[in-house]
Design an enzyme around this catalytic site. Sequence first.
Site, short mmCIF file in Angstrom:
data_model
loop_
_atom_site.label_atom_id
_atom_site.label_comp_id
_atom_site.label_asym_id
_atom_site.label_seq_id
_atom_site.Cartn_x
_atom_site.Cartn_y
_atom_site.Cartn_z
N HIS A 45 -37.79 5.24 -2.75
CA HIS A 45 -38.11 3.86 -2.38
C HIS A 45 -39.57 3.55 -2.71
O HIS A 45 -39.87 2.54 -3.33
CB HIS A 45 -37.85 3.70 -0.88
CG HIS A 45 -37.94 2.28 -0.42
ND1 HIS A 45 -36.97 1.35 -0.67
CD2 HIS A 45 -38.91 1.64 0.27
CE1 HIS A 45 -37.32 0.21 -0.16
NE2 HIS A 45 -38.50 0.35 0.41
N GLU B 158 -35.65 -6.46 -3.50
CA GLU B 158 -36.02 -5.13 -3.00
C GLU B 158 -36.10 -4.11 -4.14
O GLU B 158 -35.12 -3.90 -4.86
CB GLU B 158 -35.00 -4.67 -1.94
CG GLU B 158 -35.47 -3.46 -1.17
CD GLU B 158 -34.55 -3.10 -0.01
OE1 GLU B 158 -34.01 -4.01 0.64
OE2 GLU B 158 -34.37 -1.90 0.23
N LYS C 191 -26.40 -2.49 6.20
CA LYS C 191 -27.46 -3.26 5.52
C LYS C 191 -27.62 -2.71 4.10
O LYS C 191 -27.77 -3.46 3.14
CB LYS C 191 -28.77 -3.16 6.31
CG LYS C 191 -29.88 -4.06 5.80
CD LYS C 191 -30.69 -3.47 4.67
CE LYS C 191 -31.81 -4.39 4.25
NZ LYS C 191 -32.51 -3.91 3.04
N ASP D 279 -21.55 -17.67 -2.05
CA ASP D 279 -22.23 -17.98 -0.79
C ASP D 279 -22.46 -16.68 -0.01
O ASP D 279 -21.57 -16.19 0.68
CB ASP D 279 -21.33 -18.96 -0.01
CG ASP D 279 -21.92 -19.40 1.30
OD1 ASP D 279 -22.87 -18.75 1.79
OD2 ASP D 279 -21.43 -20.40 1.86
C1 MEV Z 1 -32.85 -0.11 2.83
O1 MEV Z 1 -32.86 -1.40 2.28
C2 MEV Z 1 -31.43 0.33 3.07
C3 MEV Z 1 -31.28 1.69 3.77
O2 MEV Z 1 -31.99 1.70 5.00
C4 MEV Z 1 -29.80 1.88 4.01
C5 MEV Z 1 -29.44 3.09 4.84
O3 MEV Z 1 -30.25 3.51 5.68
O4 MEV Z 1 -28.31 3.59 4.66
C6 MEV Z 1 -31.84 2.80 2.93
#
Ligand code: MEV
Length: 438
Positions: free
Chosen positions: A392, A85, A279, A295
């Site tokens: 991003h 990513e 995530k 792992d």
């Molecule tokens: C993207 O990989 C992760 C985010 O969505 C985490 C979040 O929203 O805190 C930016």
Amino acid sequence: MNTPVEGFSKLTKTQKIDWIATNCTTDPKATKQLLEQYWNTDPRVQKLHDEFIENTVSNYYLPFAVAPNFKINNELYAVPMAIEESSVVAAASKAAKFWLERGGFKAEIIGTEKVGQIHFIYKGDKQKLSDFFTSAKPELLQSVATITQRMEKRGGGIKNLELRDLTDKIEGYHQLHCTFETLDAMGANFINSCLEQFAKTLKELALDFDGFTEEEKNIEVVMSILSNYVPDCLVKAEVSCPISELGIADMPAEEFAEKFVQAVNIAKAEPYRAVTHNKGIMNGIDAVVLATGNDFRAVEAGVHAYAAKDGQYSSLTHAKIEDGIFTFWIEVPLALGTVGGLTTLHPMVKLALEILQHPSAKELMQIVAVAGLAQNFAAVRSLVTTGIQKGHMKMHLLNMLNQLGATEAEKQELVTYFKDQTVTNASVKEAYERIKSN
Ligand code: MEV
């Protein structure tokens, strides 16, 4: 359409590639070329990779990067990360730098206990089972002595073995619940070997136990396996500073701190947000876990179970403002190893551990937890200020240009152009077409 194949694993690598190319793809020549192009040029290294799994036909690359400037318990680390990513490493590096200037991260180990269970069915008299377990326990422990000997010499081994009654869940369901200390090893093989031996001994001893009826003697072992739920293999990482030092462009420090805490509280209260919030944490955790040959599926499973431990899926991080001090922390279960497994085999994993100055498992737990906290800090900081897309999409720009087939010169021109422009799929396409037509 694919056709069934007999004895695929027995084919040579070339035969396997031929089979895939002719049976699964439309351009067999290109497929063969691609698979071979991703082989390592050194046949010995390639053989090593071939032998990690069954039916290897090529390698699957992920970028291997380093996020420098992580100060953890006053030690400086450059943290290796393997991830696809675009914005993750940049975000980690930015957060590391930010906290480097504010005292760095503090991390501490709360526990290192791993768990394994023998799940069995016994429908007889419960008191008799309890008496049997009490009398069998020394022999059960003795039966794994050859397996545990080396681990014990180093200070690890079996910490506890207990009988658990789960008949309220399933008729006759009991467990031998065992806890382990596996030191610098992740310990999966060690734990599973102990458990399988326990299961064998359990059945044998039950057959000889005079207190049981003939029926009760036949304990039915369903399975013996470690648990990836490790709530007592836990690490905490934290950052804190006076609010006045939280200078973030375009937003007063106090407002930023309050919005940040609010965002974390939302993730604590609401599962849809908590999952995405976590995530983002796993972006950092998985990348280091993968780079260090651990792992990541085990870590993922255990972490998410922990996030739901109070009955509702919730945030792994916490934030507060007290007496003008902003504190942000994570508590996360991480069963990691720095010896055994891939750590001594995969050349890039060995390098990752060397870059981290050969950490113990405890040190690696701290580094990984910090990577998760830093990643979460970067994400929440963007979310409550500029929004996530700005950074991003900037990081994603090169992927988009590569997809469009831009040349190096075109890429350079467009990266410069987008320094002060909003990056979206449409704006990149438009700008690319414009310079193409010039
Ligand atoms: C993207 O990989 C992760 C985010 O969505 C985490 C979040 O929203 O805190 C930016």
